[in-house]
Design a protein around this motif. Structure first.
Motif, PDB file in Angstrom:
ATOM      1  N   SER A  10       2.302  13.742 -14.574  1.00  0.00           N
ATOM      2  CA  SER A  10       1.227  14.160 -15.475  1.00  0.00           C
ATOM      3  C   SER A  10       1.017  15.670 -15.460  1.00  0.00           C
ATOM      4  O   SER A  10       0.341  16.203 -16.313  1.00  0.00           O
ATOM      5  CB  SER A  10      -0.079  13.454 -15.097  1.00  0.00           C
ATOM      6  N   LEU A  66       3.876   5.429  -5.839  1.00  0.00           N
ATOM      7  CA  LEU A  66       3.775   5.340  -7.293  1.00  0.00           C
ATOM      8  C   LEU A  66       2.696   6.276  -7.822  1.00  0.00           C
ATOM      9  O   LEU A  66       2.895   6.961  -8.835  1.00  0.00           O
ATOM     10  CB  LEU A  66       3.477   3.895  -7.704  1.00  0.00           C
ATOM     11  N   ASN A  67       1.566   6.334  -7.143  1.00  0.00           N
ATOM     12  CA  ASN A  67       0.491   7.234  -7.562  1.00  0.00           C
ATOM     13  C   ASN A  67       0.928   8.692  -7.486  1.00  0.00           C
ATOM     14  O   ASN A  67       0.588   9.490  -8.368  1.00  0.00           O
ATOM     15  CB  ASN A  67      -0.761   7.004  -6.698  1.00  0.00           C
ATOM     16  N   VAL A  68       1.699   9.043  -6.463  1.00  0.00           N
ATOM     17  CA  VAL A  68       2.197  10.417  -6.330  1.00  0.00           C
ATOM     18  C   VAL A  68       3.131  10.728  -7.486  1.00  0.00           C
ATOM     19  O   VAL A  68       3.052  11.811  -8.087  1.00  0.00           O
ATOM     20  CB  VAL A  68       2.896  10.627  -4.965  1.00  0.00           C
ATOM     21  N   ARG A  69       4.025   9.803  -7.826  1.00  0.00           N
ATOM     22  CA  ARG A  69       4.935  10.024  -8.958  1.00  0.00           C
ATOM     23  C   ARG A  69       4.178  10.198 -10.268  1.00  0.00           C
ATOM     24  O   ARG A  69       4.501  11.070 -11.076  1.00  0.00           O
ATOM     25  CB  ARG A  69       5.888   8.820  -9.099  1.00  0.00           C
ATOM     26  N   ARG A  70       3.180   9.340 -10.469  1.00  0.00           N
ATOM     27  CA  ARG A  70       2.387   9.443 -11.703  1.00  0.00           C
ATOM     28  C   ARG A  70       1.659  10.788 -11.767  1.00  0.00           C
ATOM     29  O   ARG A  70       1.568  11.395 -12.836  1.00  0.00           O
ATOM     30  CB  ARG A  70       1.376   8.304 -11.774  1.00  0.00           C
ATOM     31  N   LEU A  71       1.153  11.234 -10.627  1.00  0.00           N
ATOM     32  CA  LEU A  71       0.460  12.520 -10.580  1.00  0.00           C
ATOM     33  C   LEU A  71       1.425  13.662 -10.915  1.00  0.00           C
ATOM     34  O   LEU A  71       1.104  14.544 -11.697  1.00  0.00           O
ATOM     35  CB  LEU A  71      -0.164  12.724  -9.200  1.00  0.00           C
ATOM     36  N   GLN A  93       2.342   1.641  -3.426  1.00  0.00           N
ATOM     37  CA  GLN A  93       1.305   2.041  -4.377  1.00  0.00           C
ATOM     38  C   GLN A  93       1.033   3.534  -4.257  1.00  0.00           C
ATOM     39  O   GLN A  93       0.889   4.231  -5.264  1.00  0.00           O
ATOM     40  CB  GLN A  93       0.025   1.241  -4.136  1.00  0.00           C
ATOM     41  N   LYS A  94       0.967   4.036  -3.035  1.00  0.00           N
ATOM     42  CA  LYS A  94       0.755   5.471  -2.822  1.00  0.00           C
ATOM     43  C   LYS A  94       1.897   6.288  -3.410  1.00  0.00           C
ATOM     44  O   LYS A  94       1.682   7.312  -4.062  1.00  0.00           O
ATOM     45  CB  LYS A  94       0.604   5.790  -1.339  1.00  0.00           C
ATOM     46  N   GLU A 108       0.825  -1.207   0.000  1.00  0.00           N
ATOM     47  CA  GLU A 108       0.000   0.000   0.000  1.00  0.00           C
ATOM     48  C   GLU A 108       0.859   1.257   0.000  1.00  0.00           C
ATOM     49  O   GLU A 108       0.552   2.230  -0.701  1.00  0.00           O
ATOM     50  CB  GLU A 108      -0.958  -0.007   1.193  1.00  0.00           C
TER      51      GLU A 108
END
Length: 83
Positions: A82, A74-79, A71-72, A68
């Protein structure tokens, strides 16, 4: 009404202390109320498996927390990527 003590189908087993200690141990099963025919080794094996299961569960919880967290991140990096 029939007496419980005189019931013809009731089977009563009496064990001496050394038999009880040798086969059932002294900590887990009180000698007054012993169910089944489990022997000391079986009870110890069950307790070992129970502890092993708890260790596996604890490792699983830790791995879930790690996943978890990753995953968080990774989501921050993707955000950020973008934007």
């Amino acid at each position: 009404m029939a007496s419980v003590m005189n019931h013809p189908q009731r089977k009563t087993l009496v064990y001496n202390k050394s038999f009880n200690d040798r086969n059932f141990g002294t900590e887990q099963i009180p000698s007054v109320f012993t169910l089944g025919e489990a022997i000391k080794e079986e009870i110890e094996f069950i307790e070992y498996r129970r502890k092993t299961l708890e260790e596996i569960k604890a490792k699983g919880v830790q791995k879930k927390i790690t996943i978890e967290s990753q995953q968080k991140a990774l989501n921050v990096r993707r955000l950020k990527d973008s934007i």
